[in-house]
Design a protein around this motif. Structure first.
Motif, mmCIF file in Angstrom:
data_model
loop_
_atom_site.group_PDB
_atom_site.id
_atom_site.type_symbol
_atom_site.label_atom_id
_atom_site.label_comp_id
_atom_site.label_asym_id
_atom_site.label_seq_id
_atom_site.Cartn_x
_atom_site.Cartn_y
_atom_site.Cartn_z
ATOM 1 N N ASP B 7 21.560 75.600 34.765
ATOM 2 C CA ASP B 7 20.882 74.352 34.406
ATOM 3 C C ASP B 7 21.312 73.857 33.033
ATOM 4 N N ARG B 90 12.030 61.539 31.469
ATOM 5 C CA ARG B 90 10.998 61.795 32.474
ATOM 6 C C ARG B 90 11.604 62.365 33.756
ATOM 7 N N ALA B 91 12.768 61.803 34.130
ATOM 8 C CA ALA B 91 13.434 62.311 35.322
ATOM 9 C C ALA B 91 13.826 63.767 35.109
ATOM 10 N N LEU B 92 14.183 64.083 33.881
ATOM 11 C CA LEU B 92 14.595 65.444 33.546
ATOM 12 C C LEU B 92 13.396 66.386 33.557
ATOM 13 N N LEU B 93 12.276 65.899 33.026
ATOM 14 C CA LEU B 93 11.095 66.745 32.893
ATOM 15 C C LEU B 93 10.443 67.051 34.241
ATOM 16 N N VAL B 94 10.638 66.148 35.199
ATOM 17 C CA VAL B 94 10.008 66.366 36.489
ATOM 18 C C VAL B 94 10.917 67.185 37.406
ATOM 19 N N ALA B 95 12.164 67.389 36.982
ATOM 20 C CA ALA B 95 13.098 68.193 37.772
ATOM 21 C C ALA B 95 12.782 69.678 37.588
ATOM 22 N N PRO B 96 13.160 70.490 38.585
ATOM 23 C CA PRO B 96 12.831 71.925 38.480
ATOM 24 C C PRO B 96 13.772 72.663 37.540
ATOM 25 N N VAL B 97 13.834 72.226 36.293
ATOM 26 C CA VAL B 97 14.642 72.931 35.297
ATOM 27 C C VAL B 97 13.731 73.301 34.134
ATOM 28 N N ARG B 99 12.440 73.962 30.358
ATOM 29 C CA ARG B 99 12.623 73.250 29.097
ATOM 30 C C ARG B 99 13.690 73.947 28.261
#
Lengths: 314, 251
Positions: B7, B90-97, B99
């Motif tokens: 990731d 936001r798209a990044l934060l809601v993805a299963p990756v 922090r």
């Protein structure tokens, strides 16, 4: 329950969404729709209460929930510097999709963006961006797709395109759709079931047809050549099946204006007209209740669009 | 663990795609040190004698490269604000990756960008100054540590601020004293006592010293001490920026 400082954005909001359906959260701006979506998609923590998406708790099982959900925000969440293809490819990598390349190609085709695939998103129109967001949200085949005001700010043609795609998704039944909207037309056109929210609370819940029917049904306004014999007219119209109430309000004129509250008006209309024929039908009007009426009925105030002080928080 | 690395690699790829296209970044970062060396270095070269024995031009050139590494890295934190503004975050934060992988990817992409800059600039400077690459490992450790620390600083600032303007202002306010007291412009051992201690308390001093050893071959602090400080700095600031980003991104 979710607070922003002293303001309770959500307060005792409770929802249940059936799998494979299209569920709509309808409410004016500032009603708490975006906040609800943020909590459900693990982007915000509720101050009290709990929520589960596909059986997974949104706090304790955050990672699982994130894998299963797709999200299309009201504002763009695309990287303006990347091309459409890079955007999708990146998404495929983030979700560890094995057949990434194939899916990206399909998604570009579905969004009608093949010709623009290698241009930076910066130069895209609002409609193109939203289509790209939609196919990106679907790229990893989520089991639930959240759409926060999916057609806000789009022109009529772009909106129709998004609606068509959402209808197609709904028909497949493979993905649960959870959308927020302040457009009653949109809620009515797309959703199997609705929750109407106002000021952080659910004021009414159910399929749009049922919500409207709960108001007592459609209203048929019959204008007859004469108002007499009034009792006979009232009796013969009132005896028809589906009719719940018949009133006469043609006081000023000699003609008889009769107001008939009837479930499923369009289907009952022929019978009504047949029954009214001996009295001379001059004019007929059918009013169907709208969600606007539903909102007014449950909140006591009209569906205002401008609660400006909390705009943007939806 | 494998997922974390994968990731972070994805985030790295995305950041790199952006840097590669950011012409203003490359032109600015390449032109600035050359202008400073040409307009200040040549002027002071005949005037200043350094106790380290190296000529001032090489001293300043290597110091300015360290400054470019630092300022570029603070900008890495600024990309968080840009990502928030564009909505991409936001798209990044809601993805299963995790922090952690987002932060690690950002740091890694900056480290690589720093290395590319340093190598290109060192090659240019080598044509008319005593700058070279006698100790690549020292350069590598120094660039990694300085970049990581400044990215962390940028992340810390970005997590508190909403606008790019206030970020730039505050970043300047915080970093300029750090640069001035780090041996970029003169050897810190020449400073009077209290200021010298401040310079020794500044982690960048060790980064600049080891960096200069890497590029020019001279140093004024014990190499082992510098290396130890920088390894610790890298670990601490990496952990710190992950913690800050994790805490601030969910609310």
């Amino acid at each position: 329950m979710k607070r922003f400082g002293q303001v309770a954005a959500l307060d005792g909001l409770s929802l249940r969404v059936a799998r494979g359906s299209c569920f709509g959260l309808l409410g004016p701006n500032g009603a708490g729709k975006t906040t609800t979506v943020s909590v459900l998609t693990t982007l915000a923590l509720a101050d009290a209460g709990s929520a589960a998406v596909l059986g997974h708790d949104v706090v304790a099982e955050r990672a699982l929930v994130r894998r299963e959900l797709g999200l299309v925000f009201q504002e763009t969440t695309l990287d303006p510097e990347l091309t459409a293809r890079e955007q999708l490819d990146l998404h495929g990598r983030l979700y560890h999709l094995a057949d990434r390349r194939k899916r990206v190609g399909e998604a570009l085709a579905l969004a009608g963006l093949e010709a623009d695939a290698d241009r930076p998103v910066r130069g895209f129109s609002g409609g193109m961006k939203r289509r790209l967001e939609l196919v990106r949200g679907l790229l990893h085949r989520p089991r639930i797709l959240f759409l926060d005001e999916p057609t806000l700010g789009l022109d009529v043609a772009a909106r129709a395109g998004i609606w068509e795609e959402l209808r197609r998704l709904r028909r497949t039944g493979e993905v649960t759709l959870f959308l927020t909207t302040h457009s009653m037309e949109e809620a009515d056109a797309l959703c199997d079931s609705l929750a109407i929210v106002d000021r952080g609370r659910v004021v009414a819940e159910g399929p749009p047809e049922r919500l409207k029917a709960a108001l007592g049904g459609d209203v048929v306004v019959l204008t007859l050549e004469r108002a007499e014999p009034r009792d006979e007219i009232l009796a013969s119209l009132g005896a028809l099946s589906g009719v719940t109430r018949v009133t006469h309000d043609g006081v000023e004129s000699a003609e008889g204006v009769f107001r008939i509250v009837v479930a499923n008006g369009p289907q009952r209309l022929p019978e009504l007209l047949y029954a009214a024929r001996p009295f001379g039908v001059r004019e007929v009007l059918l009013h169907r209740p709208t969600l606007e009426h539903v909102f007014l009925h449950h909140t006591g105030h009209p569906f205002e669009l401008g609660r400006r002080e909390s705009e943007g928080r939806g | 663990m494998r997922r974390l690395v994968e990731d972070a690699g994805t985030i790295f790829l995305r950041e790199w795609l952006r840097y590669r296209r950011d012409r203003a970044y490359w032109v600015g970062q390449l032109a600035f040190p050359l202008v400073v060396v040409a307009f200040i270095g040549f002027g002071l070269n005949g005037v200043v004698r350094l106790p380290t024995g190296v000529d001032y031009l090489a001293h300043l050139a290597s110091g300015i490269l360290a400054l470019v590494v630092g300022s570029g890295a603070v900008g890495g934190g600024m990309t968080l604000i840009q990502d928030r503004e564009s909505g991409f975050l936001r798209a990044l934060l809601v993805a299963p990756v995790s922090r952690a992988s987002i932060v690690l990817g950002k740091i890694a992409s900056r480290v690589v960008a720093s290395l590319v800059l340093v190598l290109v600039l060192a090659a240019i400077l080598a044509t008319f100054t005593a700058v070279g690459l006698p100790h690549p490992a020292a350069m590598l450790l120094s660039v990694t540590a300085v970049t990581t620390a400044f990215v962390a600083l940028g992340v810390a600032l970005a997590s508190q601020l909403r606008s790019l303007e206030s970020f730039r202002l505050l970043a300047g306010l915080v970093t300029v004293p750090i640069y001035l007291l780090s041996g970029i412009f003169y050897p810190v051992s020449t400073l009077p006592a209290p200021t010298r201690w401040l310079a020794y308390a500044n982690p960048l001093t060790y980064g600049v010293d080891l960096f200069r050893f890497g590029l020019v071959g001279v140093h004024e602090l014990p190499l082992v001490a510098s290396a130890a400080v920088l390894v610790l700095l890298t670990l601490a600031t990496t952990a710190g920026s992950i913690l800050i980003f994790d805490r601030r991104s969910l609310r």
